[in-house]
Scaffold this motif. Structure first.
Motif, mmCIF file in Angstrom:
data_model
loop_
_atom_site.group_PDB
_atom_site.id
_atom_site.type_symbol
_atom_site.label_atom_id
_atom_site.label_comp_id
_atom_site.label_asym_id
_atom_site.label_seq_id
_atom_site.Cartn_x
_atom_site.Cartn_y
_atom_site.Cartn_z
ATOM 1 N N ARG A 39 1.195 -1.171 -0.326
ATOM 2 C CA ARG A 39 -0.044 0.144 -0.106
ATOM 3 C C ARG A 39 0.676 1.736 0.322
ATOM 4 O O ARG A 39 0.523 2.379 -0.997
ATOM 5 N N ASN A 40 2.085 1.228 0.887
ATOM 6 C CA ASN A 40 2.909 2.586 0.820
ATOM 7 C C ASN A 40 3.372 2.953 -0.451
ATOM 8 O O ASN A 40 3.996 4.018 -1.309
ATOM 9 N N ILE A 41 3.862 1.393 -1.256
ATOM 10 C CA ILE A 41 4.529 1.687 -2.800
ATOM 11 C C ILE A 41 3.535 2.243 -3.646
ATOM 12 O O ILE A 41 3.837 3.042 -4.303
ATOM 13 N N LEU A 301 11.217 -4.212 -10.267
ATOM 14 C CA LEU A 301 12.453 -3.543 -9.519
ATOM 15 C C LEU A 301 11.371 -3.423 -8.819
ATOM 16 O O LEU A 301 11.087 -3.015 -7.422
ATOM 17 N N LEU A 302 9.428 -3.598 -8.452
ATOM 18 C CA LEU A 302 9.133 -3.179 -8.190
ATOM 19 C C LEU A 302 8.648 -4.344 -6.625
ATOM 20 O O LEU A 302 8.646 -3.793 -5.469
ATOM 21 N N ARG A 303 9.321 -5.281 -7.178
ATOM 22 C CA ARG A 303 9.239 -6.529 -6.203
ATOM 23 C C ARG A 303 10.467 -6.441 -5.153
ATOM 24 O O ARG A 303 10.307 -6.554 -4.186
ATOM 25 N N ASP A 304 11.658 -6.091 -5.552
ATOM 26 C CA ASP A 304 12.589 -6.173 -4.942
ATOM 27 C C ASP A 304 12.442 -4.916 -3.858
ATOM 28 O O ASP A 304 13.045 -4.913 -2.723
ATOM 29 N N LEU A 305 11.774 -3.206 -4.771
ATOM 30 C CA LEU A 305 10.943 -3.119 -3.365
ATOM 31 C C LEU A 305 10.469 -3.032 -2.171
ATOM 32 O O LEU A 305 10.866 -3.521 -0.868
ATOM 33 N N ALA A 306 9.786 -3.658 -2.575
ATOM 34 C CA ALA A 306 8.573 -4.395 -1.569
ATOM 35 C C ALA A 306 8.947 -5.630 -0.676
ATOM 36 O O ALA A 306 9.304 -5.574 0.527
ATOM 37 N N LEU A 342 16.991 2.657 -3.526
ATOM 38 C CA LEU A 342 15.765 1.208 -4.438
ATOM 39 C C LEU A 342 14.023 3.229 -4.478
ATOM 40 O O LEU A 342 14.101 2.231 -6.175
ATOM 41 N N TRP A 343 14.692 3.187 -3.787
ATOM 42 C CA TRP A 343 13.205 4.078 -4.001
ATOM 43 C C TRP A 343 13.155 4.870 -5.057
ATOM 44 O O TRP A 343 11.655 4.896 -5.764
ATOM 45 N N ASP A 344 14.701 5.498 -5.110
ATOM 46 C CA ASP A 344 14.849 5.796 -6.174
ATOM 47 C C ASP A 344 14.337 5.607 -7.423
ATOM 48 O O ASP A 344 13.426 5.996 -8.397
ATOM 49 N N GLU A 345 15.268 4.591 -8.119
ATOM 50 C CA GLU A 345 15.426 3.544 -9.375
ATOM 51 C C GLU A 345 13.592 3.364 -9.629
ATOM 52 O O GLU A 345 13.265 3.447 -10.366
ATOM 53 N N ALA A 346 13.173 3.279 -8.424
ATOM 54 C CA ALA A 346 11.763 2.751 -8.808
ATOM 55 C C ALA A 346 10.554 3.431 -9.561
ATOM 56 O O ALA A 346 9.866 3.102 -9.872
ATOM 57 N N GLU A 347 10.785 4.744 -8.371
ATOM 58 C CA GLU A 347 10.190 5.610 -8.719
ATOM 59 C C GLU A 347 10.448 6.159 -9.985
ATOM 60 O O GLU A 347 9.637 6.495 -10.667
ATOM 61 N N LEU A 349 11.386 4.900 -13.025
ATOM 62 C CA LEU A 349 10.655 3.516 -13.521
ATOM 63 C C LEU A 349 9.672 3.528 -13.400
ATOM 64 O O LEU A 349 8.553 3.542 -15.082
ATOM 65 N N TYR A 350 8.732 4.031 -12.640
ATOM 66 C CA TYR A 350 7.010 3.245 -12.674
ATOM 67 C C TYR A 350 6.269 4.696 -12.176
ATOM 68 O O TYR A 350 5.268 4.238 -11.985
#
Length: 359
Positions: A39-41, A301-306, A342-347, A349-350
């Motif tokens: 939910r946070n992501i 990448l979302l899975r890595d972040l989660a 990791l947050w920066d990379e995910a944001e 890209l997604y």
């Protein structure tokens, strides 16, 4: 606490990352962490990622803030072209002027899905704004979400009816708690899982309590899978290789105790799933035996972040959310300090980007 909302990683992913035993004692804590992390992501990315069959309503665009032929989906990207579009929807019902799907272009066509917006073809005479108010004037029916890609999840060996809340899958290595399964047209959420008799027996091998005793001959090696956790008596093992009917395992897995096992002892796997049926706009249905199971693919990448976010939540909770202590070389590492990258990379890209509106 079982999983009740879609997640962006599995319970098992977090346990392996933390090297936590697969026993049930930590499940409630990790289940809570993977759900809150998801939910946070979603909140940070301003997106809903899981596929959902639905009808959503939008204010019709006009020249005061957007091109009148372009409709932005905001946080509800389309995972596939829509199945129905209407305008003049009377504030929230699909009663109005139907616009043929063939008159709508979903964009970006070259990189989607997901599709971020839709445009009416300007060579045709269709337009939005058929109702008396621009509010909720446009209704779009379809599958919303990031994409519809799936990974193989084996099969359901025995048929299940629409009221069943448990099912056994053929491969426990590719399905975990928190996964979204697709069987025929139904989506199911894996809420929990437990062991079941695989029908295989320990014919030879694994008969001593020796760490080097790692090869066993089973009845049928095709019925087990690499990376699957099995249990013989009270000892759990991880399958690392299969050659014919011989399996190679890591002994005393998940903190269980190395033990001696008799020849002919039954091998248990963790393939019995507790399911929440008819999820995300689908309806619970009857499924035939050997129906194919698909596992909705979480973007990598979302899975890595989660996984990282969930693991950090567990560690922070265990540590009482303390600040680093000490100074200089003696200071304790700040838990989760590497998450920012990791947050920066995910944001990047997604994350849903701000758009420039016509003024």
């Amino acid at each position: 606490m079982a999983v009740t909302t879609p997640c962006l990683c599995r319970r098992e992913d977090v346990k392996r990352a933390l090297d936590v035993m697969e026993t049930a004692r930590h499940n409630w804590q990790i289940d809570r962490a993977i759900q809150s992390a998801a939910r946070n992501i979603e909140a940070h990315m301003h997106l809903k990622f899981h596929p959902t069959d639905a009808t959503y309503y939008f204010d019709w665009p006009n020249f005061s803030y957007a091109y009148p032929w372009r409709l932005w989906f905001d946080q509800h990207f389309l995972a596939a072209p829509p199945t129905a579009v209407s305008t003049g929807t009377a504030g929230g019902t699909l009663t109005g002027v139907q616009i043929p799907v063939s008159a709508c272009n979903v964009e970006p066509i070259n990189s989607g899905p997901p599709y971020r917006y839709m445009e009416l073809r300007r060579d045709l005479s269709y337009s939005f704004g058929a109702g008396p108010t621009p509010q909720r004037d446009v209704g779009v029916t379809g599958t919303f979400g990031f994409w519809l890609q799936t990974d193989p999840g084996g099969t359901i060996p025995a048929s299940i009816n629409s009221s069943a809340t448990t099912a056994v899958v053929s491969d426990g290595s590719v399905v975990g708690v928190g996964d979204l399964l697709i069987v025929d047209t139904e989506r199911m959420l894996v809420s929990d899982r437990s062991s079941n008799d695989s029908g295989q027996t320990n014919l030879t091998g694994l008969t001593t309590a020796a760490q080097a005793d790692v090869v066993a001959t089973v009845t049928d090696g095709t019925q087990l899978h690499v990376d699957e956790v099995i249990q013989i008596d009270g000892e759990r093992m991880l399958i690392v290789d299969i050659t014919g009917n011989q399996i190679t395992v890591k002994r005393a897995w998940d903190g269980t105790v190395l033990a001696t096992h008799s020849t002919g002892t039954h091998i248990y796997t963790f393939r019995t799933l507790t399911l929440l049926r008819g999820q995300l706009g689908t309806t619970a249905a009857t499924h035939a035996s050997n129906a194919t199971v698909g596992v909705w693919r979480i973007p990598s990448l979302l899975r890595d972040l989660a996984v990282a976010e969930s693991a950090n939540r567990v560690l922070q909770e265990t540590g009482g959310y303390r600040d680093p202590q000490g100074e200089g070389a003696a200071a304790m590492a700040h838990l989760g300090s590497a998450l920012a990258d990791l947050w920066d990379e995910a944001e990047t890209l997604y994350g849903r980007k701000a758009r420039i509106r016509v003024i």
